[in-house]
Design a protein around this motif. Sequence first.
Motif, short mmCIF file in Angstrom:
data_model
loop_
_atom_site.label_atom_id
_atom_site.label_comp_id
_atom_site.label_asym_id
_atom_site.label_seq_id
_atom_site.Cartn_x
_atom_site.Cartn_y
_atom_site.Cartn_z
N SER A 7 -78.16 9.32 41.05
CA SER A 7 -77.86 7.98 40.54
C SER A 7 -78.84 7.60 39.43
CB SER A 7 -77.94 6.97 41.68
OG SER A 7 -77.76 5.66 41.22
N LEU A 8 -80.11 7.88 39.64
CA LEU A 8 -81.14 7.60 38.64
C LEU A 8 -80.90 8.43 37.37
CD1 LEU A 8 -83.76 6.05 38.07
CD2 LEU A 8 -85.00 7.91 39.18
N THR A 9 -80.53 9.69 37.56
CA THR A 9 -80.21 10.56 36.42
C THR A 9 -79.02 10.01 35.64
OG1 THR A 9 -81.05 12.50 37.61
CG2 THR A 9 -79.56 12.92 35.76
N GLY A 10 -78.00 9.56 36.37
CA GLY A 10 -76.84 8.97 35.71
C GLY A 10 -77.22 7.74 34.90
N ALA A 11 -78.09 6.90 35.44
CA ALA A 11 -78.52 5.69 34.73
C ALA A 11 -79.32 6.06 33.47
CB ALA A 11 -79.35 4.80 35.65
N ILE A 12 -80.16 7.08 33.58
CA ILE A 12 -80.93 7.52 32.41
C ILE A 12 -79.98 8.01 31.32
CG2 ILE A 12 -82.54 9.30 31.58
CD1 ILE A 12 -83.95 9.03 34.36
N LEU A 13 -78.96 8.77 31.71
CA LEU A 13 -77.99 9.26 30.74
C LEU A 13 -77.22 8.10 30.10
CD1 LEU A 13 -76.63 12.40 32.61
CD2 LEU A 13 -78.05 12.37 30.55
N MET A 14 -76.83 7.12 30.92
CA MET A 14 -76.12 5.97 30.36
C MET A 14 -77.03 5.16 29.45
SD MET A 14 -73.54 4.56 33.29
CE MET A 14 -74.66 4.61 34.69
N PHE A 15 -78.31 5.07 29.78
CA PHE A 15 -79.27 4.37 28.93
C PHE A 15 -79.33 5.05 27.56
CE2 PHE A 15 -83.56 3.05 27.59
CZ PHE A 15 -83.48 1.68 27.83
N GLN A 16 -79.11 6.36 27.55
CA GLN A 16 -79.06 7.13 26.30
C GLN A 16 -77.65 7.15 25.70
OE1 GLN A 16 -80.46 10.92 27.73
NE2 GLN A 16 -82.60 10.29 27.70
N LEU A 17 -76.76 6.31 26.26
CA LEU A 17 -75.38 6.17 25.81
C LEU A 17 -74.55 7.44 25.99
CD1 LEU A 17 -75.94 3.96 22.63
CD2 LEU A 17 -75.22 3.23 24.91
N LYS A 18 -74.82 8.17 27.05
CA LYS A 18 -74.05 9.38 27.36
C LYS A 18 -73.08 9.08 28.49
CE LYS A 18 -77.56 12.40 25.58
NZ LYS A 18 -78.62 13.32 25.86
N LYS A 19 -71.80 9.26 28.21
CA LYS A 19 -70.74 8.92 29.14
C LYS A 19 -70.81 9.71 30.44
CE LYS A 19 -66.87 7.84 27.18
NZ LYS A 19 -65.54 7.81 26.55
N ALA A 20 -71.31 10.94 30.39
CA ALA A 20 -71.41 11.76 31.60
C ALA A 20 -72.25 11.06 32.67
CB ALA A 20 -72.02 13.12 31.26
N GLY A 21 -73.21 10.25 32.25
CA GLY A 21 -74.05 9.52 33.18
C GLY A 21 -73.25 8.58 34.07
N PHE A 22 -72.20 7.99 33.53
CA PHE A 22 -71.36 7.09 34.32
C PHE A 22 -70.75 7.83 35.49
CE2 PHE A 22 -67.07 5.58 35.29
CZ PHE A 22 -67.36 4.30 35.74
N TYR A 23 -70.23 9.02 35.25
CA TYR A 23 -69.56 9.78 36.30
C TYR A 23 -70.57 10.27 37.35
CZ TYR A 23 -65.85 9.36 32.95
OH TYR A 23 -64.93 8.82 32.09
N VAL A 24 -71.74 10.70 36.90
CA VAL A 24 -72.79 11.11 37.84
C VAL A 24 -73.18 9.93 38.71
CG1 VAL A 24 -75.19 11.91 38.03
CG2 VAL A 24 -73.66 12.95 36.33
N TYR A 25 -73.42 8.78 38.07
CA TYR A 25 -73.81 7.57 38.79
C TYR A 25 -72.73 7.15 39.79
CZ TYR A 25 -74.67 2.66 39.75
OH TYR A 25 -74.85 1.46 40.40
N ALA A 26 -71.49 7.07 39.34
CA ALA A 26 -70.39 6.58 40.19
C ALA A 26 -70.19 7.47 41.41
CB ALA A 26 -69.10 6.47 39.37
N ILE A 27 -70.20 8.78 41.20
CA ILE A 27 -70.01 9.71 42.33
C ILE A 27 -71.16 9.57 43.32
CG2 ILE A 27 -70.00 12.16 42.95
CD1 ILE A 27 -68.39 12.61 40.29
N ALA A 28 -72.39 9.51 42.80
CA ALA A 28 -73.56 9.39 43.69
C ALA A 28 -73.50 8.09 44.50
CB ALA A 28 -74.86 9.45 42.88
N GLN A 29 -73.13 7.00 43.85
CA GLN A 29 -73.09 5.71 44.55
C GLN A 29 -72.00 5.67 45.62
OE1 GLN A 29 -75.14 2.92 44.40
NE2 GLN A 29 -76.43 4.41 43.35
N VAL A 30 -70.85 6.23 45.33
CA VAL A 30 -69.77 6.25 46.33
C VAL A 30 -70.17 7.14 47.51
CG1 VAL A 30 -67.39 6.97 46.76
CG2 VAL A 30 -67.94 5.67 44.70
N LEU A 31 -70.77 8.26 47.24
CA LEU A 31 -71.21 9.15 48.33
C LEU A 31 -72.31 8.49 49.18
CD1 LEU A 31 -71.23 12.63 46.56
CD2 LEU A 31 -69.58 11.78 48.26
N LEU A 32 -73.19 7.72 48.53
CA LEU A 32 -74.24 7.02 49.27
C LEU A 32 -73.69 6.08 50.33
CD1 LEU A 32 -76.90 6.25 46.53
CD2 LEU A 32 -77.36 7.30 48.74
#
Length: 160
Positions: A95-120
Amino acid sequence: MEIVETNPKQRPGLLTVLCILTFIGSGFGVINNLMGMIMSPIKNFLGPEFFEMALEEVQEEPARQFLERALEIGQKAIEHIFEISLTQFLLYAASLTGAILMFQLKKAGFYVYAIAQVLLLFVPAIFIGFNLFVNIGILFSSVFTILFIALYAINLKKMN
């Protein structure tokens, strides 16, 4: 001749605020679950007699039944504390990695974040089982999960 972009993409304010909140929340989750893994051997000192002492104080039957069920769930959680902490540690790190990627405006971060949060949401249910307490936890946690995912999704068009 090299073309230099004079107006690079700027991060929207909402995305910045969401990322900062996620850095705080997921960062705390990583640290908290790291401590859970380190402290997991303490479960060896918490035998059933530790929980039975709490029951001795309750005399009313409905309250006693409620407490017995809660203590049973607590014992299951303690039995699986290392596995729960490890799983949540990895998912909060994702989730933290996804947020860092989104902070860098990388769309892949959204998917990493969303999957991690749903699994949590389902980690406790996987190790403890579905029950009233876990279901209520999932219900309340899902409100924030859905809210954050929706707010991040609004910013997807600003990401590469």
